[in-house]
Design an enzyme around this catalytic site. Structure first.
Site, mmCIF file in Angstrom:
data_model
loop_
_atom_site.group_PDB
_atom_site.id
_atom_site.type_symbol
_atom_site.label_atom_id
_atom_site.label_comp_id
_atom_site.label_asym_id
_atom_site.label_seq_id
_atom_site.Cartn_x
_atom_site.Cartn_y
_atom_site.Cartn_z
ATOM 1 C CG HIS A 25 -3.029 19.354 -7.685
ATOM 2 N ND1 HIS A 25 -3.373 18.305 -8.493
ATOM 3 C CD2 HIS A 25 -3.253 19.482 -6.601
ATOM 4 C CE1 HIS A 25 -4.468 17.902 -7.505
ATOM 5 N NE2 HIS A 25 -4.292 18.399 -6.466
ATOM 6 C CG HIS A 256 -1.983 22.151 -3.166
ATOM 7 N ND1 HIS A 256 -0.925 21.518 -3.239
ATOM 8 C CD2 HIS A 256 -3.089 21.222 -3.099
ATOM 9 C CE1 HIS A 256 -1.182 20.047 -3.125
ATOM 10 N NE2 HIS A 256 -2.532 19.920 -3.181
ATOM 11 C CD GLU A 404 7.684 -3.171 9.677
ATOM 12 O OE1 GLU A 404 8.066 -4.071 10.406
ATOM 13 O OE2 GLU A 404 7.686 -1.960 9.886
ATOM 14 C CG HIS A 466 2.810 -10.329 16.622
ATOM 15 N ND1 HIS A 466 2.302 -9.036 17.742
ATOM 16 C CD2 HIS A 466 3.937 -9.903 16.477
ATOM 17 C CE1 HIS A 466 3.411 -8.188 17.769
ATOM 18 N NE2 HIS A 466 4.465 -8.877 17.045
#
Length: 660
Positions: A25, A256, A404, A466
């Site tokens: 890259h 890229h 999270e 859950h």
């Protein structure tokens, strides 16, 4: 030395290596060469002769696909772990110059990066660890920055915004992002999918923001100086051209990940007036880079002198922290907890057991940092710990907010930084938000303790969204991850002892929401969970005919089923299996004796069967979940889904009858 020539050394080492490898890259190392030259030549505090210097600045290449950038920087600066031969063998098996940077601090690579966004969150974790240790040990011993080169992709990931928001809120003033603002993605111009005012995003989150020409190293240098003077985290937007120096493709999407050929590299040499052959750096440029690598030697020597002058006890504490050793006597609290649990023999909520243990360990381990994403009340792992806030960086509990993913990646950064014992707590069903970070923790072999509660249908009325029926199997599938699911208070203490002793990788500690009745008796001496699985109750009244294997809250169900079978003359053993990974490390004789080869085997776990067949066999019985859960009281749910002593007993009897 002209910084442009130093930057061109990065460009040509990178393009020569990428051409030689046949892939890579080039966009980032060529486009961001001037940015990183300003950082490494004039600001980064490091010592290539002692890459793990505790008070070094940390540099993270968050857009890890541009890996030749960091390899060139490290080699040119004098890091012996990255040789010219490694660069020649870029992306070849056995080279230290892998396709993406892989964690090896002794070579100057602070974290493994590649999945976009992870690196900037790692850097934020490093800055948090530095801020805490700065308060704990003093600025004479800990006073450094965390820098991250950040690409457009890192900031487009949701994780990027989580980190921007939290780092600004916590005022992590020694965190600096250098944004390689090339406005080009793999698909094409960035406005195909993004029209955000990126600097405004940072300003709104209380960051210090500057915008400069990323190809003007002096301008970047000035911006870095200003960033270090501001108490807020800093973002320097560096406007660049992707693939700078490749006249045929610079500024285009092709830069890229373009494959480079001789025609392109020859054109680049003419374009940038670089007449030197591949992999050759002229001596004046090489000398300037080596001098840049030595620039921090006075800081290093002064730091060593300050450390040498510390009182003996403080010096020992510093040595302990930087070596990752826990304080003497830390196990005493766990052993006392086990003894009390064996005496009391009462049921306790699973996650509360973990919280009780951490509350005790926090006194014994002053560098322990806990935290959760808006679940302090439900998980209770804060207790007496003061919060880490914008105005008090000595706090030991991090309120991550509902982030999270950021929590997981920041824990990795804290562990990679060193000097702290990071613990993160959330519901098991939310571990998927952290999946990329869990994989990288294990890949890097970092010591992080992930605590996951509410581990089954036992959470009850919150329902199937859950109730994590498939998550144990998913965590167990991650190489180098210990998954520990204790059955009671004694095993909880043992599993925490395992987790804190384990230095070769992360641990996921899985706790029930509901009460766990005591299943262990006897003395508190040996850590039986340390072998992964053990015979909790051996068969009585003859040779073992059946073996019931279980984990966590289902061990109590297995014991009840055993009692029913034993009362009817069926010699039955119960095996508790808190950690499959540790069990796999035992010798074959031990494993065979524990699981009862040649006996009827039935597994019990409030989760899917995946993975159990290695222990119970393809024709073994399994009592657990076959689909998602439901909403209702936990007792009713266990009965509804047939995870009961009666069903376990029936599974054993069915197989006994089939063998007659």
């Amino acid at each position: 030395m002209d910084l442009r020539l130093m930057a061109d050394a990065i460009r040509f080492l990178s393009m020569d290596a990428i051409k030689h490898a046949g892939e890579g890259h080039p966009g980032t190392p060529l486009g961001a060469a001037d940015i990183c030259t300003a950082l490494f030549a004039r600001h980064l505090k490091c010592n290539p002769q002692d890459p793990s210097w505790f008070d070094r600045d940390r540099f993270v290449l968050s857009n890890g696909h541009g890996s030749m950038l960091i390899y060139a920087l490290l080699h040119l600066s004098g890091y012996e772990g990255i040789t010219l031969e490694d660069i020649r063998r870029f992306r070849q098996l056995g080279s230290h110059c892998e396709g993406h940077p892989e964690y090896h601090p002794d070579r100057g690579i602070e974290v493994t990066t590649g999945p976009l966004g992870q690196g900037i969150a790692n850097a934020a974790g490093m800055a948090l660890a530095e801020a805490f240790l700065n308060r704990m040990l003093g600025a004479d011993i800990v006073d450094h920055h965390a820098y991250a080169l950040v690409g457009d992709g890192c900031l487009q990931e949701g994780l990027g915004q989580e980190v921007i928001s939290l780092a600004g809120h916590l005022r992590l003033g020694k965190l600096v992002f250098l944004w390689d603002d090339n406005r080009m993605t793999d698909d094409g111009p960035i406005d195909l999918a993004l029209s955000d005012d990126m600097p405004a995003r940072f300003r709104l989150s209380n960051w210090h923001v500057q915008e400069v020409d990323g190809h003007d190293a002096d301008a970047v240098d000035t911006a870095l100086r200003l960033a270090r003077e501001d108490p807020r985290p800093s973002m320097i937007a560096c406007r660049t051209i992707i693939g700078r120096g490749l006249p045929q493709i610079e500024g285009t999407r092709a830069a890229h990940s373009a494959r480079l050929d001789r025609e392109q590299t020859d054109a680049a040499r003419a374009y940038l007036n670089w007449p030197h052959p591949p992999f050759e750096i002229p001596e004046p440029v090489c000398a300037a880079w080596r001098e840049a690598g030595r620039r921090s030697l006075p800081d290093y020597q002064a730091w060593q002198a300050r450390v040498a002058a510390l009182p003996v006890e403080k010096r020992r504490e510093l040595d302990r922290l930087r070596e990752g050793r826990l304080p003497e006597g830390w196990r005493d609290a766990l052993h006392a907890f086990k003894r009390r649990a064996l005496e009391a023999r009462k049921a306790e909520y699973g996650i509360k057991l973990s919280a009780d243990i951490i509350d005790m360990l926090a006194e014994a381990i002053p560098e322990l940092l806990s935290g959760a994403p808006d679940l302090e009340g439900a998980t209770q792992h804060k207790r007496r710990l003061a919060p880490f806030t914008a105005t008090d960086h000595s706090g030991r509990y991090v309120h991550y907010g509902i982030r999270e993913h950021a929590m997981g990646a920041m824990l990795n950064g804290m562990a990679a930084h060193g000097g702290v014992v990071p613990i993160g707590v959330t519901y098991l069903v939310f571990s998927d938000y952290m999946r990329p970070t869990l994989r990288l923790t294990a890949m890097m072999g970092l010591r992080v303790s992930f605590v996951f509660s509410h581990d089954s249908i036992g959470i009850g009325r919150n329902g199937p969204t859950h109730q994590p029926v498939e998550y144990l199997a998913a965590l167990r599938a991650i190489p180098n991850m210990l998954v520990l699911r204790p059955a009671d208070a004694v095993e909880a203490a043992e599993c925490w002892e395992i987790a804190l002793e384990h230095r070769a990788g992360p641990c996921s500690l899985i706790f029930a929401r509901q009460p766990l009745p005591p299943v262990r008796s006897g003395n508190a001496g040996e850590n039986l969970s340390g072998r992964g699985a053990y015979v909790l109750a051996e068969a009585e009244g003859g040779a073992r005919r059946a073996t019931i294997l279980a984990t966590g809250s289902e061990v109590a169900i297995a014991l009840q089923a055993r009692a029913r079978l034993q009362s009817d003359g069926v010699p039955t053993a119960v095996v508790s299996m808190p950690c499959w990974e540790l069990f796999e490390q035992q010798d074959g004789a031990y494993r065979g004796a524990v699981i009862g080869e040649g006996t009827i085997r039935v597994g019990v776990e409030a989760a899917v069967r995946l993975g159990w067949d290695r222990y119970i066999g393809g024709d073994g019985g399994f009592v657990g979940m076959t689909g998602f859960g439901a909403s209702g009281p936990e007792d009713e749910l266990f009965a509804h889904f047939g995870i009961t002593p009666e069903r376990v007993e029936a599974a054993v009897r069915e197989r006994l009858q089939g063998n007659t």
